[in-house]
Design a protein around this motif. Structure first.
Motif, mmCIF file in Angstrom:
data_model
loop_
_atom_site.group_PDB
_atom_site.id
_atom_site.type_symbol
_atom_site.label_atom_id
_atom_site.label_comp_id
_atom_site.label_asym_id
_atom_site.label_seq_id
_atom_site.Cartn_x
_atom_site.Cartn_y
_atom_site.Cartn_z
ATOM 1 N N HIS A 28 0.827 -1.210 0.000
ATOM 2 C CA HIS A 28 0.000 0.000 0.000
ATOM 3 C C HIS A 28 0.860 1.259 0.000
ATOM 4 C CE1 HIS A 28 -3.461 -2.522 1.765
ATOM 5 N NE2 HIS A 28 -3.724 -2.259 0.506
ATOM 6 N N LYS A 29 1.997 1.194 0.695
ATOM 7 C CA LYS A 29 2.866 2.366 0.747
ATOM 8 C C LYS A 29 3.477 2.650 -0.625
ATOM 9 C CE LYS A 29 6.628 4.551 3.164
ATOM 10 N NZ LYS A 29 7.675 4.506 4.183
ATOM 11 N N ALA A 49 2.208 1.758 -3.449
ATOM 12 C CA ALA A 49 1.109 2.241 -4.302
ATOM 13 C C ALA A 49 0.857 3.725 -4.048
ATOM 14 C CB ALA A 49 -0.161 1.428 -4.053
ATOM 15 N N THR A 50 0.954 4.140 -2.789
ATOM 16 C CA THR A 50 0.735 5.549 -2.455
ATOM 17 C C THR A 50 1.834 6.430 -3.057
ATOM 18 O OG1 THR A 50 -0.332 4.855 -0.408
ATOM 19 C CG2 THR A 50 0.287 7.150 -0.553
ATOM 20 N N GLU A 51 3.059 5.934 -3.071
ATOM 21 C CA GLU A 51 4.151 6.682 -3.723
ATOM 22 C C GLU A 51 3.856 6.854 -5.208
ATOM 23 O OE1 GLU A 51 7.941 4.831 -2.950
ATOM 24 O OE2 GLU A 51 7.750 5.125 -0.792
ATOM 25 N N ARG A 52 3.343 5.795 -5.821
ATOM 26 C CA ARG A 52 3.013 5.891 -7.251
ATOM 27 C C ARG A 52 1.863 6.865 -7.466
ATOM 28 N NH1 ARG A 52 6.977 2.854 -6.947
ATOM 29 N NH2 ARG A 52 7.779 4.894 -6.448
ATOM 30 N N PHE A 53 0.946 6.916 -6.500
ATOM 31 C CA PHE A 53 -0.144 7.900 -6.530
ATOM 32 C C PHE A 53 0.465 9.299 -6.643
ATOM 33 C CE2 PHE A 53 -4.074 9.386 -3.812
ATOM 34 C CZ PHE A 53 -4.545 10.117 -4.888
ATOM 35 N N SER A 54 1.491 9.558 -5.850
ATOM 36 C CA SER A 54 2.162 10.865 -5.894
ATOM 37 C C SER A 54 2.781 11.113 -7.268
ATOM 38 C CB SER A 54 3.241 10.952 -4.814
ATOM 39 O OG SER A 54 2.649 10.913 -3.528
#
Lengths: 227, 227
Positions: free
Chosen positions: B132-133, B135-140
Protein backbone atom coordinates in the motif's frame (compact mmCIF):
# COMPACT_ATOMS: atom_id res chain seq x y z
CA UNK A 1 -12.45 15.28 22.71
CA UNK A 2 -15.74 13.60 21.97
CA UNK A 3 -18.24 12.18 24.37
CA UNK A 4 -17.76 8.50 25.20
CA UNK A 5 -21.15 7.88 23.59
CA UNK A 6 -19.39 8.31 20.28
CA UNK A 7 -17.15 5.32 20.89
CA UNK A 8 -19.38 2.77 19.15
CA UNK A 9 -19.98 5.09 16.22
CA UNK A 10 -16.26 5.78 15.82
CA UNK A 11 -15.38 2.11 15.77
CA UNK A 12 -17.48 1.66 12.65
CA UNK A 13 -15.20 3.97 10.72
CA UNK A 14 -11.91 2.46 11.65
CA UNK A 15 -11.22 -1.18 10.93
CA UNK A 16 -8.02 -1.00 12.95
CA UNK A 17 -9.87 -0.28 16.20
CA UNK A 18 -9.46 -3.82 17.51
CA UNK A 19 -5.76 -3.68 16.66
CA UNK A 20 -5.24 -0.76 19.03
CA UNK A 21 -4.06 -1.42 22.55
CA UNK A 22 -6.42 -0.15 25.24
CA UNK A 23 -4.01 2.76 25.81
CA UNK A 24 -4.11 3.59 22.10
CA UNK A 25 -7.91 3.37 22.12
CA UNK A 26 -8.01 5.85 25.00
CA UNK A 27 -5.51 8.08 23.22
CA UNK A 28 -7.68 8.00 20.11
CA UNK A 29 -10.83 8.87 22.04
CA UNK A 30 -9.07 11.68 23.88
CA UNK A 31 -7.82 13.25 20.68
CA UNK A 32 -10.72 12.98 18.30
CA UNK A 33 -12.94 16.00 17.71
CA UNK A 34 -16.44 16.28 16.34
CA UNK A 35 -16.73 19.23 14.00
CA UNK A 36 -19.28 20.79 11.69
CA UNK A 37 -18.55 22.53 8.40
CA UNK A 38 -21.04 24.57 6.46
CA UNK A 39 -21.58 23.90 2.77
CA UNK A 40 -18.93 25.68 0.73
CA UNK A 41 -16.29 26.01 3.43
CA UNK A 42 -12.75 24.80 2.91
CA UNK A 43 -11.53 21.95 5.10
CA UNK A 44 -8.07 21.75 3.64
CA UNK A 45 -6.50 24.39 1.49
CA UNK A 46 -3.16 23.24 0.14
CA UNK A 47 0.47 23.00 1.11
CA UNK A 48 0.54 24.67 4.49
CA UNK A 49 -2.40 22.78 5.84
CA UNK A 50 -2.43 19.43 7.61
CA UNK A 51 -5.71 18.86 9.32
CA UNK A 52 -5.55 15.14 10.07
CA UNK A 53 -7.69 12.08 9.45
CA UNK A 54 -11.29 12.95 8.55
CA UNK A 55 -14.17 10.54 9.21
CA UNK A 56 -17.37 11.73 7.58
CA UNK A 57 -20.45 11.31 9.79
CA UNK A 58 -22.73 12.93 7.25
CA UNK A 59 -22.54 15.19 4.23
CA UNK A 60 -20.23 15.22 1.23
CA UNK A 61 -16.73 16.56 0.82
CA UNK A 62 -15.11 17.26 -2.55
CA UNK A 63 -11.40 16.91 -3.26
CA UNK A 64 -9.91 18.82 -6.18
CA UNK A 65 -6.73 20.06 -7.79
CA UNK A 66 -6.30 23.80 -8.25
CA UNK A 67 -3.89 25.25 -10.80
CA UNK A 68 -2.01 28.53 -10.42
CA UNK A 69 -4.48 30.02 -12.86
CA UNK A 70 -7.42 28.94 -10.74
CA UNK A 71 -8.50 25.98 -12.86
CA UNK A 72 -10.20 23.30 -10.73
CA UNK A 73 -10.32 19.59 -11.41
CA UNK A 74 -12.50 17.45 -9.18
CA UNK A 75 -10.72 14.26 -8.12
CA UNK A 76 -13.36 12.53 -6.02
CA UNK A 77 -16.14 13.03 -3.52
CA UNK A 78 -16.52 11.27 -0.17
CA UNK A 79 -19.73 10.66 1.70
CA UNK A 80 -21.06 9.39 5.02
CA UNK A 81 -18.94 6.64 6.53
CA UNK A 82 -15.93 7.35 4.34
CA UNK A 83 -12.49 8.39 5.47
CA UNK A 84 -10.22 11.07 4.03
CA UNK A 85 -6.49 10.73 4.53
CA UNK A 86 -5.20 13.31 2.04
CA UNK A 87 -6.11 15.91 4.64
CA UNK A 88 -3.22 14.41 6.62
CA UNK A 89 -0.72 14.26 3.78
CA UNK A 90 2.01 15.68 6.02
CA UNK A 91 1.97 12.43 8.01
CA UNK A 92 2.63 10.21 5.01
CA UNK A 93 6.08 10.45 3.42
CA UNK A 94 4.69 8.69 0.39
CA UNK A 95 2.20 11.50 -0.33
CA UNK A 96 4.16 14.32 -1.94
CA UNK A 97 1.30 16.27 -3.51
CA UNK A 98 -1.42 18.36 -2.06
CA UNK A 99 -5.07 18.83 -2.83
CA UNK A 100 -7.95 21.05 -1.82
CA UNK A 101 -10.91 19.76 0.14
CA UNK A 102 -14.23 21.59 0.48
CA UNK A 103 -17.46 20.75 2.22
CA UNK A 104 -19.85 20.37 -0.68
CA UNK A 105 -22.83 20.13 1.66
CA UNK A 106 -23.15 20.82 5.36
CA UNK A 107 -20.97 18.19 7.00
CA UNK A 108 -20.39 16.61 10.36
CA UNK A 109 -17.05 14.93 10.77
CA UNK A 110 -14.82 13.30 13.31
CA UNK A 111 -11.29 14.60 13.10
CA UNK A 112 -8.20 12.90 14.47
CA UNK A 113 -5.67 15.72 14.34
CA UNK A 114 -2.42 15.21 12.47
CA UNK A 115 -0.20 15.06 15.54
CA UNK A 116 -2.29 12.38 17.22
CA UNK A 117 -2.66 10.52 13.94
CA UNK A 118 1.11 10.63 13.37
CA UNK A 119 1.72 9.24 16.83
CA UNK A 120 -0.65 6.30 16.32
CA UNK A 121 0.61 5.59 12.80
CA UNK A 122 4.22 5.47 13.95
CA UNK A 123 3.50 3.17 16.87
CA UNK A 124 0.97 0.87 15.26
CA UNK A 125 1.56 -0.76 11.87
CA UNK A 126 -2.19 -1.37 11.42
CA UNK A 127 -2.85 2.37 11.60
CA UNK A 128 -0.07 3.07 9.11
CA UNK A 129 -1.36 0.36 6.78
CA UNK A 130 -4.90 1.74 7.06
CA UNK A 131 -3.68 5.17 5.97
CA UNK A 132 -1.76 3.76 2.99
CA UNK A 133 -4.68 1.56 2.04
CA UNK A 134 -7.14 4.45 2.08
CA UNK A 135 -4.66 6.50 0.04
CA UNK A 136 -4.46 3.66 -2.48
CA UNK A 137 -8.26 3.62 -2.77
CA UNK A 138 -8.18 7.33 -3.52
CA UNK A 139 -5.50 6.61 -6.12
CA UNK A 140 -8.06 4.38 -7.85
CA UNK A 141 -10.68 7.14 -7.67
CA UNK A 142 -8.25 9.62 -9.18
CA UNK A 143 -7.28 7.26 -12.01
CA UNK A 144 -10.95 6.92 -12.86
CA UNK A 145 -11.39 10.70 -12.88
CA UNK A 146 -8.37 11.20 -15.13
CA UNK A 147 -9.48 8.53 -17.55
CA UNK A 148 -12.70 10.48 -17.96
CA UNK A 149 -10.88 13.76 -18.44
CA UNK A 150 -8.10 12.56 -20.71
CA UNK A 151 -9.75 9.85 -22.72
CA UNK A 152 -13.48 10.40 -22.70
CA UNK A 153 -13.33 13.86 -24.14
CA UNK A 154 -12.71 12.69 -27.67
CA UNK A 155 -16.26 11.54 -28.36
CA UNK A 156 -17.45 14.88 -27.07
CA UNK A 157 -15.00 16.76 -29.26
CA UNK A 158 -16.00 14.85 -32.35
CA UNK A 159 -19.71 15.16 -31.57
CA UNK A 160 -19.36 18.91 -31.07
CA UNK A 161 -17.60 19.31 -34.40
CA UNK A 162 -20.20 17.21 -36.22
CA UNK A 163 -23.06 19.05 -34.57
CA UNK A 164 -21.65 22.44 -35.59
CA UNK A 165 -21.23 21.23 -39.17
CA UNK A 166 -24.68 19.69 -39.13
CA UNK A 167 -26.30 22.98 -38.11
CA UNK A 168 -24.80 24.57 -41.22
CA UNK A 169 -26.13 21.96 -43.65
CA UNK A 170 -29.33 20.92 -41.87
CA UNK A 171 -32.44 20.58 -44.01
CA UNK A 172 -30.39 19.89 -47.08
CA UNK A 173 -29.57 16.20 -46.96
CA UNK A 174 -28.03 16.03 -43.48
CA UNK A 175 -24.76 14.81 -44.98
CA UNK A 176 -21.52 16.41 -43.86
CA UNK A 177 -19.33 16.13 -46.96
CA UNK A 178 -15.94 15.75 -45.36
CA UNK A 179 -13.48 12.87 -45.35
CA UNK A 180 -12.30 11.35 -42.07
CA UNK A 181 -8.90 12.84 -42.84
CA UNK A 182 -10.39 16.31 -43.10
CA UNK A 183 -12.39 15.88 -39.90
CA UNK A 184 -9.22 14.73 -38.14
CA UNK A 185 -7.37 17.86 -39.24
CA UNK A 186 -10.16 20.16 -38.10
CA UNK A 187 -10.27 18.68 -34.60
CA UNK A 188 -6.55 18.04 -34.26
CA UNK A 189 -6.65 14.26 -34.14
CA UNK A 190 -5.60 11.31 -36.29
CA UNK A 191 -7.69 9.80 -39.09
CA UNK A 192 -7.77 6.33 -37.53
CA UNK A 193 -9.10 7.72 -34.28
CA UNK A 194 -11.85 9.62 -36.08
CA UNK A 195 -12.78 6.54 -38.11
CA UNK A 196 -13.00 4.36 -35.03
CA UNK A 197 -15.21 6.83 -33.17
CA UNK A 198 -17.43 7.33 -36.22
CA UNK A 199 -17.99 3.58 -36.36
CA UNK A 200 -18.94 3.72 -32.72
CA UNK A 201 -21.39 6.56 -33.45
CA UNK A 202 -22.76 4.52 -36.37
CA UNK A 203 -23.35 1.51 -34.12
CA UNK A 204 -25.27 3.81 -31.79
CA UNK A 205 -27.48 4.87 -34.69
CA UNK A 206 -26.25 8.45 -34.52
CA UNK A 207 -24.60 8.68 -37.93
CA UNK A 208 -24.30 6.73 -41.14
CA UNK A 209 -20.86 6.67 -42.71
CA UNK A 210 -20.50 6.40 -46.47
CA UNK A 211 -18.08 7.45 -49.20
CA UNK A 212 -20.13 10.60 -49.70
CA UNK A 213 -19.64 11.78 -46.15
CA UNK A 214 -21.18 11.53 -42.70
CA UNK A 215 -24.97 11.52 -42.51
CA UNK A 216 -26.56 12.62 -39.25
CA UNK A 217 -29.39 10.25 -38.33
CA UNK A 218 -30.18 11.21 -34.75
CA UNK A 219 -29.79 14.90 -33.96
CA UNK A 220 -30.89 14.53 -30.34
CA UNK A 221 -28.36 11.79 -29.52
CA UNK A 222 -25.62 13.79 -31.18
CA UNK A 223 -26.56 16.89 -29.24
CA UNK A 224 -26.54 14.88 -26.00
CA UNK A 225 -22.97 13.80 -26.70
CA UNK A 226 -21.80 17.38 -26.93
CA UNK A 227 -22.85 18.12 -23.35
CA UNK B 1 13.61 -19.74 -7.74
CA UNK B 2 16.77 -17.71 -7.56
CA UNK B 3 20.17 -18.77 -6.37
CA UNK B 4 20.81 -18.18 -2.66
CA UNK B 5 23.55 -15.75 -3.69
CA UNK B 6 20.76 -13.36 -4.54
CA UNK B 7 19.57 -13.24 -0.95
CA UNK B 8 21.63 -10.23 0.08
CA UNK B 9 20.72 -8.36 -3.08
CA UNK B 10 17.02 -9.08 -2.61
CA UNK B 11 17.04 -7.83 0.94
CA UNK B 12 18.04 -4.38 -0.27
CA UNK B 13 14.82 -4.04 -2.20
CA UNK B 14 12.41 -5.00 0.50
CA UNK B 15 12.36 -3.09 3.75
CA UNK B 16 10.04 -5.70 5.25
CA UNK B 17 12.65 -8.47 5.00
CA UNK B 18 13.48 -8.36 8.70
CA UNK B 19 9.78 -8.48 9.53
CA UNK B 20 9.41 -11.84 7.79
CA UNK B 21 9.61 -15.02 9.84
CA UNK B 22 12.36 -17.39 8.77
CA UNK B 23 9.68 -19.55 7.13
CA UNK B 24 8.39 -16.53 5.22
CA UNK B 25 11.93 -15.63 4.18
CA UNK B 26 12.42 -19.13 2.80
CA UNK B 27 9.02 -18.96 1.09
CA UNK B 28 10.03 -15.65 -0.49
CA UNK B 29 13.36 -17.02 -1.70
CA UNK B 30 11.72 -20.15 -3.09
CA UNK B 31 9.16 -18.17 -5.07
CA UNK B 32 11.13 -15.29 -6.50
CA UNK B 33 12.30 -15.45 -10.09
CA UNK B 34 15.03 -13.56 -11.89
CA UNK B 35 13.86 -12.54 -15.33
CA UNK B 36 15.12 -10.51 -18.25
CA UNK B 37 13.04 -8.38 -20.58
CA UNK B 38 14.25 -6.86 -23.79
CA UNK B 39 13.75 -3.20 -24.48
CA UNK B 40 10.25 -2.61 -25.85
CA UNK B 41 8.60 -5.73 -24.48
CA UNK B 42 5.43 -5.59 -22.43
CA UNK B 43 5.64 -6.72 -18.81
CA UNK B 44 2.03 -6.10 -17.97
CA UNK B 45 -0.69 -5.52 -20.49
CA UNK B 46 -3.95 -4.59 -18.81
CA UNK B 47 -6.94 -6.15 -17.14
CA UNK B 48 -6.29 -9.85 -17.55
CA UNK B 49 -2.74 -9.70 -16.38
CA UNK B 50 -1.40 -9.99 -12.85
CA UNK B 51 2.30 -10.61 -12.87
CA UNK B 52 3.22 -9.89 -9.25
CA UNK B 53 5.68 -7.69 -7.40
CA UNK B 54 8.51 -6.43 -9.62
CA UNK B 55 11.91 -5.46 -8.17
CA UNK B 56 14.08 -3.75 -10.78
CA UNK B 57 17.71 -4.90 -10.71
CA UNK B 58 18.65 -2.74 -13.66
CA UNK B 59 17.00 -0.96 -16.54
CA UNK B 60 13.92 1.22 -16.74
CA UNK B 61 10.24 0.33 -16.92
CA UNK B 62 7.53 2.70 -18.06
CA UNK B 63 3.96 2.66 -16.78
CA UNK B 64 1.25 4.22 -18.88
CA UNK B 65 -2.46 4.51 -19.49
CA UNK B 66 -3.79 3.43 -22.86
CA UNK B 67 -7.09 4.71 -24.17
CA UNK B 68 -9.44 2.78 -26.46
CA UNK B 69 -8.21 5.03 -29.24
CA UNK B 70 -4.60 4.02 -28.61
CA UNK B 71 -3.58 7.26 -26.94
CA UNK B 72 -0.83 6.67 -24.39
CA UNK B 73 -0.18 8.73 -21.30
CA UNK B 74 2.98 8.03 -19.38
CA UNK B 75 2.36 7.91 -15.65
CA UNK B 76 5.86 7.25 -14.32
CA UNK B 77 9.08 5.40 -14.92
CA UNK B 78 10.92 3.20 -12.44
CA UNK B 79 14.63 2.47 -12.37
CA UNK B 80 17.17 0.27 -10.65
CA UNK B 81 16.33 -0.51 -7.04
CA UNK B 82 12.70 0.53 -7.38
CA UNK B 83 9.64 -1.63 -6.86
CA UNK B 84 6.49 -1.88 -8.96
CA UNK B 85 3.29 -3.01 -7.30
CA UNK B 86 0.73 -2.05 -9.96
CA UNK B 87 1.82 -5.20 -11.78
CA UNK B 88 0.14 -7.03 -8.89
CA UNK B 89 -3.05 -4.97 -8.84
CA UNK B 90 -5.17 -8.12 -8.53
CA UNK B 91 -3.76 -8.64 -5.02
CA UNK B 92 -4.84 -5.25 -3.75
CA UNK B 93 -8.58 -4.67 -3.33
CA UNK B 94 -7.88 -0.97 -3.16
CA UNK B 95 -6.45 -0.87 -6.70
CA UNK B 96 -9.40 -0.92 -9.07
CA UNK B 97 -7.69 0.36 -12.22
CA UNK B 98 -5.18 -1.15 -14.54
CA UNK B 99 -2.16 0.16 -16.36
CA UNK B 100 0.32 -0.97 -18.97
CA UNK B 101 3.96 -1.59 -18.15
CA UNK B 102 6.73 -1.85 -20.75
CA UNK B 103 10.47 -2.40 -20.52
CA UNK B 104 11.87 0.88 -21.79
CA UNK B 105 15.39 -0.49 -21.85
CA UNK B 106 16.69 -4.00 -21.45
CA UNK B 107 15.76 -4.93 -17.88
CA UNK B 108 16.67 -7.49 -15.27
CA UNK B 109 14.09 -7.92 -12.57
CA UNK B 110 13.21 -10.06 -9.62
CA UNK B 111 9.59 -11.14 -9.70
CA UNK B 112 7.58 -12.38 -6.77
CA UNK B 113 4.58 -13.92 -8.51
CA UNK B 114 1.11 -12.74 -7.58
CA UNK B 115 0.09 -15.94 -5.77
CA UNK B 116 3.16 -15.94 -3.55
CA UNK B 117 2.85 -12.21 -2.99
CA UNK B 118 -0.83 -12.57 -2.05
CA UNK B 119 0.05 -15.27 0.46
CA UNK B 120 2.72 -13.15 2.15
CA UNK B 121 0.58 -10.00 2.12
CA UNK B 122 -2.34 -11.78 3.76
CA UNK B 123 -0.21 -13.37 6.48
CA UNK B 124 2.12 -10.46 7.22
CA UNK B 125 0.84 -6.93 7.84
CA UNK B 126 4.28 -5.46 7.00
CA UNK B 127 4.10 -6.92 3.51
CA UNK B 128 0.58 -5.58 3.04
CA UNK B 129 1.63 -2.16 4.32
CA UNK B 130 4.65 -2.15 2.04
CA UNK B 131 2.41 -2.77 -0.98
CA UNK B 132 0.00 0.00 0.00
CA UNK B 133 2.87 2.37 0.75
CA UNK B 134 4.50 1.76 -2.64
CA UNK B 135 1.11 2.24 -4.30
CA UNK B 136 0.74 5.55 -2.45
CA UNK B 137 4.15 6.68 -3.72
CA UNK B 138 3.01 5.89 -7.25
CA UNK B 139 -0.14 7.90 -6.53
CA UNK B 140 2.16 10.86 -5.89
CA UNK B 141 4.02 10.23 -9.16
CA UNK B 142 0.75 10.09 -11.04
CA UNK B 143 -0.52 13.30 -9.48
CA UNK B 144 2.67 14.99 -10.62
CA UNK B 145 2.21 13.67 -14.15
CA UNK B 146 -1.40 14.84 -14.29
CA UNK B 147 -0.52 18.27 -13.01
CA UNK B 148 1.89 18.57 -15.91
CA UNK B 149 -0.68 17.40 -18.41
CA UNK B 150 -3.67 19.31 -17.16
CA UNK B 151 -2.23 22.56 -15.95
CA UNK B 152 0.98 23.25 -17.79
CA UNK B 153 1.08 24.86 -21.15
CA UNK B 154 2.53 22.61 -23.81
CA UNK B 155 5.84 24.44 -24.28
CA UNK B 156 6.42 24.24 -20.55
CA UNK B 157 5.56 20.54 -20.49
CA UNK B 158 7.91 19.76 -23.33
CA UNK B 159 10.68 21.90 -21.85
CA UNK B 160 10.26 20.23 -18.45
CA UNK B 161 10.48 16.80 -20.02
CA UNK B 162 13.58 17.72 -22.05
CA UNK B 163 15.23 19.33 -19.05
CA UNK B 164 14.67 16.22 -16.90
CA UNK B 165 16.11 14.03 -19.65
CA UNK B 166 18.99 16.45 -20.17
CA UNK B 167 19.98 16.25 -16.51
CA UNK B 168 20.39 12.49 -16.86
CA UNK B 169 22.68 12.64 -19.91
CA UNK B 170 24.45 15.95 -19.24
CA UNK B 171 28.21 15.93 -19.79
CA UNK B 172 27.97 13.08 -22.23
CA UNK B 173 27.08 14.66 -25.55
CA UNK B 174 23.96 16.59 -24.50
CA UNK B 175 21.90 14.59 -26.99
CA UNK B 176 18.61 13.11 -25.85
CA UNK B 177 18.31 9.99 -27.96
CA UNK B 178 14.56 9.81 -28.38
CA UNK B 179 12.37 10.13 -31.45
CA UNK B 180 9.60 12.72 -31.58
CA UNK B 181 7.17 9.83 -31.44
CA UNK B 182 8.73 8.61 -28.19
CA UNK B 183 8.72 12.08 -26.68
CA UNK B 184 5.06 12.44 -27.62
CA UNK B 185 4.23 9.19 -25.86
CA UNK B 186 6.06 10.19 -22.70
CA UNK B 187 4.27 13.49 -22.37
CA UNK B 188 0.89 12.34 -23.60
CA UNK B 189 0.78 14.32 -26.80
CA UNK B 190 0.89 13.76 -30.56
CA UNK B 191 4.04 13.48 -32.64
CA UNK B 192 3.14 16.39 -34.91
CA UNK B 193 2.62 18.67 -31.93
CA UNK B 194 6.01 17.70 -30.48
CA UNK B 195 7.73 18.20 -33.83
CA UNK B 196 6.20 21.64 -34.25
CA UNK B 197 7.25 22.75 -30.80
CA UNK B 198 10.77 21.33 -31.24
CA UNK B 199 11.14 23.37 -34.42
CA UNK B 200 10.10 26.41 -32.45
CA UNK B 201 12.69 25.57 -29.77
CA UNK B 202 15.29 25.07 -32.51
CA UNK B 203 14.52 28.48 -33.99
CA UNK B 204 15.05 29.94 -30.55
CA UNK B 205 18.48 28.32 -30.40
CA UNK B 206 17.48 26.11 -27.48
CA UNK B 207 17.85 22.74 -29.19
CA UNK B 208 19.18 21.21 -32.36
CA UNK B 209 17.04 18.49 -33.88
CA UNK B 210 18.68 15.73 -35.88
CA UNK B 211 18.07 12.11 -36.77
CA UNK B 212 20.20 11.10 -33.79
CA UNK B 213 18.00 12.88 -31.31
CA UNK B 214 17.53 16.25 -29.62
CA UNK B 215 20.67 18.14 -28.68
CA UNK B 216 20.40 20.71 -25.92
CA UNK B 217 22.23 23.89 -26.94
CA UNK B 218 21.10 26.40 -24.35
CA UNK B 219 20.53 24.96 -20.90
CA UNK B 220 19.57 28.32 -19.36
CA UNK B 221 16.86 29.10 -21.91
CA UNK B 222 15.47 25.59 -21.54
CA UNK B 223 15.43 25.92 -17.79
CA UNK B 224 13.65 29.29 -18.05
CA UNK B 225 10.90 27.65 -20.08
CA UNK B 226 10.22 25.14 -17.31
CA UNK B 227 9.34 27.88 -14.82
Amino acid sequence: MVDSNYREELKQYIPFWDKLSSNEQEFFMNNVLDLKYESGTTLHGGDDDCLGLILIRNGTIRTYMLSNEGKEITLFRLNEGEVCVLSAACILDSVTFDVNIDAETDCEIFLLGSTAFAKLASSNIYVENFAHKIATERFSDVMWAFEQILFMSFDKRLATFLFDEYIKIKDKDNVIKLTHEQVAKYIGSAREVVTRMLHYFANEGIVEVSRGGIKILDEQKLRDLTK
